[in-house]
Design a protein around this motif. Sequence first.
Motif, PDB file in Angstrom:
ATOM      1  N   PHE A 122      51.686   1.893  33.322  1.00 53.95           N
ATOM      2  CA  PHE A 122      50.573   2.570  32.642  1.00 53.95           C
ATOM      3  C   PHE A 122      49.617   3.167  33.680  1.00 53.95           C
ATOM      4  N   ASP A 123      49.222   2.357  34.656  1.00 54.94           N
ATOM      5  CA  ASP A 123      48.262   2.838  35.654  1.00 54.94           C
ATOM      6  C   ASP A 123      48.844   4.014  36.446  1.00 54.94           C
ATOM      7  N   ALA A 124      50.128   3.939  36.788  1.00 56.82           N
ATOM      8  CA  ALA A 124      50.754   5.020  37.561  1.00 56.82           C
ATOM      9  C   ALA A 124      50.834   6.305  36.733  1.00 56.82           C
ATOM     10  N   MET A 125      51.066   6.167  35.427  1.00 56.39           N
ATOM     11  CA  MET A 125      51.210   7.364  34.589  1.00 56.39           C
ATOM     12  C   MET A 125      49.874   7.998  34.246  1.00 56.39           C
ATOM     13  N   VAL A 126      48.868   7.165  34.114  1.00 53.50           N
ATOM     14  CA  VAL A 126      47.574   7.690  33.673  1.00 53.50           C
ATOM     15  C   VAL A 126      46.821   8.369  34.824  1.00 53.50           C
ATOM     16  N   MET A 127      47.088   7.922  36.046  1.00 56.53           N
ATOM     17  CA  MET A 127      46.400   8.519  37.206  1.00 56.53           C
ATOM     18  C   MET A 127      47.121   9.778  37.672  1.00 56.53           C
ATOM     19  N   THR A 128      47.338  10.735  36.790  1.00 58.54           N
ATOM     20  CA  THR A 128      48.030  11.966  37.163  1.00 58.54           C
ATOM     21  C   THR A 128      47.227  13.145  36.626  1.00 58.54           C
ATOM     22  N   PRO A 129      47.528  14.368  37.103  1.00 59.19           N
ATOM     23  CA  PRO A 129      46.796  15.531  36.593  1.00 59.19           C
ATOM     24  C   PRO A 129      47.058  15.767  35.117  1.00 59.19           C
ATOM     25  N   TYR A 130      48.163  15.187  34.578  1.00 61.89           N
ATOM     26  CA  TYR A 130      48.434  15.334  33.149  1.00 61.89           C
ATOM     27  C   TYR A 130      47.475  14.510  32.301  1.00 61.89           C
ATOM     28  N   PHE A 131      46.650  13.725  32.941  1.00 58.34           N
ATOM     29  CA  PHE A 131      45.772  12.900  32.132  1.00 58.34           C
ATOM     30  C   PHE A 131      44.291  13.171  32.360  1.00 58.34           C
ATOM     31  N   PRO A 132      43.812  14.349  31.920  1.00 56.95           N
ATOM     32  CA  PRO A 132      42.374  14.520  31.905  1.00 56.95           C
ATOM     33  C   PRO A 132      41.836  13.662  30.755  1.00 56.95           C
ATOM     34  N   HIS A 133      40.740  12.963  30.982  1.00 52.82           N
ATOM     35  CA  HIS A 133      40.184  12.152  29.899  1.00 52.82           C
ATOM     36  C   HIS A 133      39.714  13.076  28.777  1.00 52.82           C
ATOM     37  N   LYS A 219      27.883  19.175  29.887  1.00 52.11           N
ATOM     38  CA  LYS A 219      26.759  19.446  30.805  1.00 52.11           C
ATOM     39  C   LYS A 219      26.708  18.380  31.880  1.00 52.11           C
ATOM     40  N   TRP A 220      26.862  17.128  31.438  1.00 55.42           N
ATOM     41  CA  TRP A 220      26.798  16.007  32.371  1.00 55.42           C
ATOM     42  C   TRP A 220      27.942  16.099  33.380  1.00 55.42           C
ATOM     43  N   ARG A 221      29.142  16.407  32.880  1.00 59.81           N
ATOM     44  CA  ARG A 221      30.305  16.499  33.766  1.00 59.81           C
ATOM     45  C   ARG A 221      30.114  17.611  34.788  1.00 59.81           C
ATOM     46  N   SER A 222      29.631  18.789  34.348  1.00 57.46           N
ATOM     47  CA  SER A 222      29.529  19.894  35.307  1.00 57.46           C
ATOM     48  C   SER A 222      28.431  19.601  36.321  1.00 57.46           C
ATOM     49  N   SER A 223      27.370  18.906  35.912  1.00 58.05           N
ATOM     50  CA  SER A 223      26.334  18.618  36.901  1.00 58.05           C
ATOM     51  C   SER A 223      26.796  17.533  37.877  1.00 58.05           C
ATOM     52  N   HIS A 224      27.818  16.747  37.489  1.00 53.88           N
ATOM     53  CA  HIS A 224      28.355  15.728  38.404  1.00 53.88           C
ATOM     54  C   HIS A 224      29.706  16.148  38.993  1.00 53.88           C
ATOM     55  N   LEU A 225      30.082  17.418  38.744  1.00 56.25           N
ATOM     56  CA  LEU A 225      31.333  17.986  39.263  1.00 56.25           C
ATOM     57  C   LEU A 225      32.558  17.142  38.936  1.00 56.25           C
ATOM     58  N   LEU A 226      32.601  16.630  37.678  1.00 56.27           N
ATOM     59  CA  LEU A 226      33.778  15.870  37.244  1.00 56.27           C
ATOM     60  C   LEU A 226      34.663  16.793  36.421  1.00 56.27           C
ATOM     61  N   THR A 227      35.951  16.425  36.279  1.00 59.77           N
ATOM     62  CA  THR A 227      36.834  17.215  35.406  1.00 59.77           C
ATOM     63  C   THR A 227      37.039  16.475  34.099  1.00 59.77           C
TER      64      THR A 227
END
Length: 227
Positions: A122-133, A219-227
Motif C-alpha cells: 500500500f505504502d509503495a503504491m500510494v507514494m507515486t505520481p498517480y496518487f495526488p490526494h 488557496k492554501w495548497r498554492s500558498s504552500h506550493l503543494l500539489t
Amino acid sequence: MNARERYGIPHDSVITIAGTVGVGKSTMTNALADALNFRTSFEKVETNPYLDKFYQDFERWSFHLQIYFLAERFKEQKKIFEYGGGFIQDRSIYEDTGIFARMHYEKGTMSETDYVTYRNLFDAMVMTPYFPHPDLLIYLEGSFDDILTRIQERGRPMEQETPVEYWEEMFKRYENWIDNFNSCPVLRLNIADYDVLNDKSSIEPVLEKVGHFIQQSRKWRSSHLLT
Ligand SMILES: Nc1ncnc2c1ncn2[C@@H]1O[C@H](COP(=O)(O)OP(=O)(O)O)[C@@H](O)[C@H]1O
Ligand SMILES: Nc1ncnc2c1ncn2[C@H]1C[C@H](O)[C@@H](COP(=O)(O)O)O1
C-alpha cells in the motif's frame, strides 16, 4: 450558469466520499456527479470475486480481498489521474488501510505477516505520481441504527447475514479514524441533514459547502506550493 460554476467548483476537482458500509456513499456519489457533470469511480461489488467468500470466512480471505481492492482502487486512481480530475470517487483508498485491513489485523482475522506485506505494498503504491490526494474527502456520518437499517434494506445477503457486532466495531473505528484523519481536507455531512433520494434540492447546500472547502484548500495548497 451550471451548478459547478455557480458554486466555484473547479472542473478538475477530485472529491472522494468516505463513511461506513451502508451510510450512503454511492447515493451521494451519483447525486454529486449528476449535479456537477463529473465522472464517477465506483467500487464494483457484484464483480468482486472475493467479497462473498470473505464474509463467509474472514481469516481465509482477508488478505486476498485487500490485495484485490488495492489493485482495483489503484487502477481507478490511475484513470482519474489520466482524465485530469473531474471525478467523484465512491470510498477513499485511505479507508482500506485505516479501517478494514487494520480492523481485521487487530481482531485477529488477518495475520501479522499478511498485514505487514499489505501495508508495504500500500505504502509503495500510494507514494507515486498517480496518487495526488483528493481535493476534498466528504465524510458521511449518521446514527448507528439508521446505518444498520440501510444495510438491511439494501439487501446484500452477505452483509445482512454478518453479525451486528461487525458493523458496530466498524462504526466505532470510523469515528476514531475521521477524528484523526489529516491526509486531505474533510467536509463532514450528517445523513439526517439531507435526503438526495427524496428531495433533489437538498444537494444544493452540499454543493455550496463543497465549493467553499475546495476554494479554501486550493488557496492554501498554492500558498504552500503543494500539489
Ligand atoms: N438519503 C437517503 N435516504 C434514505 N435512504 C438512503 C439515502 N441514501 C442512501 N439510502 C439507501 O441506503 C442504502 C445504502 O446506500 P449506499 O449509497 O449504497 O451506501 P454505501 O455506498 O455507503 O454503502 C441504499 O439502499 C440506499 O438506497
Ligand atoms: N478494504 C475492504 N476490506 C473489506 N471489505 C471491504 C473493503 N472495502 C469495501 N469492503 C466491503 C464492504 C461492503 O460489503 C462492500 C462495499 O462497500 P460499501 O461501503 O457498501 O460501498 O465492500
